[in-house]
Write a protein that holds these residues in place. Sequence first.
Motif, PDB file in Angstrom:
ATOM      1  N   GLY A  81       0.792  -1.221   0.000  1.00  0.00           N
ATOM      2  CA  GLY A  81       0.000   0.000   0.000  1.00  0.00           C
ATOM      3  C   GLY A  81       0.828   1.276   0.000  1.00  0.00           C
ATOM      4  N   LEU A  82       2.137   1.156  -0.199  1.00  0.00           N
ATOM      5  CA  LEU A  82       3.015   2.327  -0.150  1.00  0.00           C
ATOM      6  C   LEU A  82       2.772   3.287  -1.312  1.00  0.00           C
ATOM      7  CD1 LEU A  82       6.284   0.503   0.942  1.00  0.00           C
ATOM      8  CD2 LEU A  82       4.725   1.841   2.375  1.00  0.00           C
ATOM      9  N   ALA A  83       2.456   2.771  -2.492  1.00  0.00           N
ATOM     10  CA  ALA A  83       2.201   3.650  -3.641  1.00  0.00           C
ATOM     11  C   ALA A  83       0.959   4.499  -3.399  1.00  0.00           C
ATOM     12  CB  ALA A  83       2.057   2.829  -4.924  1.00  0.00           C
ATOM     13  N   ALA A  84      -0.081   3.921  -2.826  1.00  0.00           N
ATOM     14  CA  ALA A  84      -1.295   4.694  -2.535  1.00  0.00           C
ATOM     15  C   ALA A  84      -1.018   5.760  -1.479  1.00  0.00           C
ATOM     16  CB  ALA A  84      -2.429   3.769  -2.087  1.00  0.00           C
ATOM     17  N   LEU A  85      -0.215   5.423  -0.477  1.00  0.00           N
ATOM     18  CA  LEU A  85       0.156   6.421   0.529  1.00  0.00           C
ATOM     19  C   LEU A  85       0.954   7.560  -0.108  1.00  0.00           C
ATOM     20  CD1 LEU A  85       1.228   4.077   3.459  1.00  0.00           C
ATOM     21  CD2 LEU A  85      -0.817   5.521   3.369  1.00  0.00           C
ATOM     22  N   ALA A  86       1.885   7.209  -0.974  1.00  0.00           N
ATOM     23  CA  ALA A  86       2.680   8.228  -1.664  1.00  0.00           C
ATOM     24  C   ALA A  86       1.797   9.068  -2.583  1.00  0.00           C
ATOM     25  CB  ALA A  86       3.813   7.575  -2.451  1.00  0.00           C
ATOM     26  N   ALA A  87       0.833   8.435  -3.248  1.00  0.00           N
ATOM     27  CA  ALA A  87      -0.076   9.171  -4.132  1.00  0.00           C
ATOM     28  C   ALA A  87      -0.912  10.166  -3.329  1.00  0.00           C
ATOM     29  CB  ALA A  87      -0.963   8.216  -4.912  1.00  0.00           C
ATOM     30  N   ARG A  88      -1.383   9.760  -2.165  1.00  0.00           N
ATOM     31  CA  ARG A  88      -2.139  10.700  -1.316  1.00  0.00           C
ATOM     32  C   ARG A  88      -1.251  11.876  -0.897  1.00  0.00           C
ATOM     33  NH1 ARG A  88      -3.910   5.985   1.935  1.00  0.00           N
ATOM     34  NH2 ARG A  88      -5.548   5.044   0.672  1.00  0.00           N
ATOM     35  N   ALA A  89       0.011  11.580  -0.586  1.00  0.00           N
ATOM     36  CA  ALA A  89       0.939  12.641  -0.198  1.00  0.00           C
ATOM     37  C   ALA A  89       1.227  13.582  -1.365  1.00  0.00           C
ATOM     38  CB  ALA A  89       2.236  12.036   0.346  1.00  0.00           C
ATOM     39  N   VAL A  90       1.345  13.045  -2.563  1.00  0.00           N
ATOM     40  CA  VAL A  90       1.641  13.912  -3.709  1.00  0.00           C
ATOM     41  C   VAL A  90       0.412  14.735  -4.088  1.00  0.00           C
ATOM     42  CG1 VAL A  90       1.165  12.660  -5.900  1.00  0.00           C
ATOM     43  CG2 VAL A  90       3.295  13.901  -5.612  1.00  0.00           C
ATOM     44  N   VAL A  91      -0.786  14.231  -3.825  1.00  0.00           N
ATOM     45  CA  VAL A  91      -1.993  15.044  -4.012  1.00  0.00           C
ATOM     46  C   VAL A  91      -1.893  16.295  -3.148  1.00  0.00           C
ATOM     47  CG1 VAL A  91      -4.487  15.154  -3.529  1.00  0.00           C
ATOM     48  CG2 VAL A  91      -3.546  13.179  -4.741  1.00  0.00           C
ATOM     49  N   GLU A  92      -1.494  16.120  -1.907  1.00  0.00           N
ATOM     50  CA  GLU A  92      -1.359  17.268  -0.999  1.00  0.00           C
ATOM     51  C   GLU A  92      -0.261  18.216  -1.463  1.00  0.00           C
ATOM     52  OE1 GLU A  92      -3.623  18.087   1.161  1.00  0.00           O
ATOM     53  OE2 GLU A  92      -4.628  16.270   0.468  1.00  0.00           O
ATOM     54  N   ALA A  93       0.828  17.679  -1.979  1.00  0.00           N
ATOM     55  CA  ALA A  93       1.913  18.526  -2.489  1.00  0.00           C
ATOM     56  C   ALA A  93       1.443  19.329  -3.703  1.00  0.00           C
ATOM     57  CB  ALA A  93       3.128  17.669  -2.838  1.00  0.00           C
ATOM     58  N   ALA A  94       0.697  18.700  -4.605  1.00  0.00           N
ATOM     59  CA  ALA A  94       0.178  19.398  -5.792  1.00  0.00           C
ATOM     60  C   ALA A  94      -0.848  20.448  -5.371  1.00  0.00           C
ATOM     61  CB  ALA A  94      -0.433  18.396  -6.765  1.00  0.00           C
ATOM     62  N   ARG A  95      -1.664  20.110  -4.396  1.00  0.00           N
ATOM     63  CA  ARG A  95      -2.653  21.068  -3.875  1.00  0.00           C
ATOM     64  C   ARG A  95      -1.932  22.301  -3.306  1.00  0.00           C
ATOM     65  NH1 ARG A  95      -6.103  17.719  -0.960  1.00  0.00           N
ATOM     66  NH2 ARG A  95      -7.591  17.744  -2.683  1.00  0.00           N
ATOM     67  N   ALA A  96      -0.882  22.068  -2.531  1.00  0.00           N
ATOM     68  CA  ALA A  96      -0.126  23.163  -1.924  1.00  0.00           C
ATOM     69  C   ALA A  96       0.590  24.008  -2.981  1.00  0.00           C
ATOM     70  CB  ALA A  96       0.881  22.614  -0.917  1.00  0.00           C
ATOM     71  N   ALA A  97       0.979  23.388  -4.091  1.00  0.00           N
ATOM     72  CA  ALA A  97       1.668  24.126  -5.154  1.00  0.00           C
ATOM     73  C   ALA A  97       0.742  25.099  -5.865  1.00  0.00           C
ATOM     74  CB  ALA A  97       2.280  23.146  -6.166  1.00  0.00           C
ATOM     75  N   GLY A  98      -0.571  24.847  -5.766  1.00  0.00           N
ATOM     76  CA  GLY A  98      -1.529  25.725  -6.425  1.00  0.00           C
ATOM     77  C   GLY A  98      -1.431  25.611  -7.937  1.00  0.00           C
ATOM     78  N   ARG A  99      -1.741  26.675  -8.620  1.00  0.00           N
ATOM     79  CA  ARG A  99      -1.616  26.825 -10.058  1.00  0.00           C
ATOM     80  C   ARG A  99      -2.631  26.051 -10.861  1.00  0.00           C
ATOM     81  NH1 ARG A  99       3.681  25.636 -13.540  1.00  0.00           N
ATOM     82  NH2 ARG A  99       2.416  24.682 -15.130  1.00  0.00           N
ATOM     83  N   ASN A 100      -2.744  24.726 -10.679  1.00  0.00           N
ATOM     84  CA  ASN A 100      -3.671  23.919 -11.469  1.00  0.00           C
ATOM     85  C   ASN A 100      -4.750  23.311 -10.581  1.00  0.00           C
ATOM     86  OD1 ASN A 100      -2.173  24.330 -13.872  1.00  0.00           O
ATOM     87  ND2 ASN A 100      -0.766  22.721 -13.272  1.00  0.00           N
ATOM     88  N   ARG A 101      -5.955  23.227 -11.123  1.00  0.00           N
ATOM     89  CA  ARG A 101      -7.075  22.692 -10.346  1.00  0.00           C
ATOM     90  C   ARG A 101      -7.058  21.171 -10.284  1.00  0.00           C
ATOM     91  NH1 ARG A 101     -13.588  23.700 -11.062  1.00  0.00           N
ATOM     92  NH2 ARG A 101     -14.170  22.168  -9.469  1.00  0.00           N
ATOM     93  N   TYR A 102      -6.588  20.521 -11.363  1.00  0.00           N
ATOM     94  CA  TYR A 102      -6.697  19.060 -11.446  1.00  0.00           C
ATOM     95  C   TYR A 102      -5.337  18.376 -11.484  1.00  0.00           C
ATOM     96  CZ  TYR A 102     -11.534  20.033 -12.688  1.00  0.00           C
ATOM     97  OH  TYR A 102     -12.841  20.470 -12.684  1.00  0.00           O
TER      98      TYR A 102
END
Length: 167
Positions: free
Chosen positions: A97-118
């Motif tokens: 389940g490490l890839a799913a955990l990393a994917a959730r973390a990268v969602v938060e990183a992309a959210r924090a970066a702003g700029r793009n909605r999706y």
Amino acid sequence: MDVERVRLRPWADSDFWLLGRLNSPEMTEHLGGPETEAQLEARHRRYVGLESGRMYRVESAGRGETVGSIGFWGREWRGEPVWETGWGVLPEFQGRGLAALAARAVVEAARAAGRNRYLHAFPSVDHHASNSVCRKAGFTLLGEAEFEYPKGHWLTSNDWRIDLDEA
């Protein structure tokens, strides 16, 4: 119950070895096969110098072992700017389940970066593990899409998307 966690570390010059480990035939089966040494070196330079988004080395938070890579980067998709993500988990760490955990973390990183909605992910329709990661990480399946990766290699992918404006 001991739940494993991951930590994302920004990609560094010293992470080139990880690209080599992720470049095996089994790891690149759904990506057009292994890259040459020159292609890996160019990829590493892109990762280190990424100006739109960020690449990460994924560590097991408990033991500090490197388990894979993940990142997000800007692209245009269907006429709008979006983030795209992709990942790889080393064979000895798969199935935890490490890839799913990393994917959730990268969602938060992309959210924090702003700029793009999706944030989109485009795993091959035949790559069941990566499609499962998308489901577990909260992405919505939009359908199939013809996707070019690597350049000159067309495959049928699933288009998974997460709305970064939603909490």
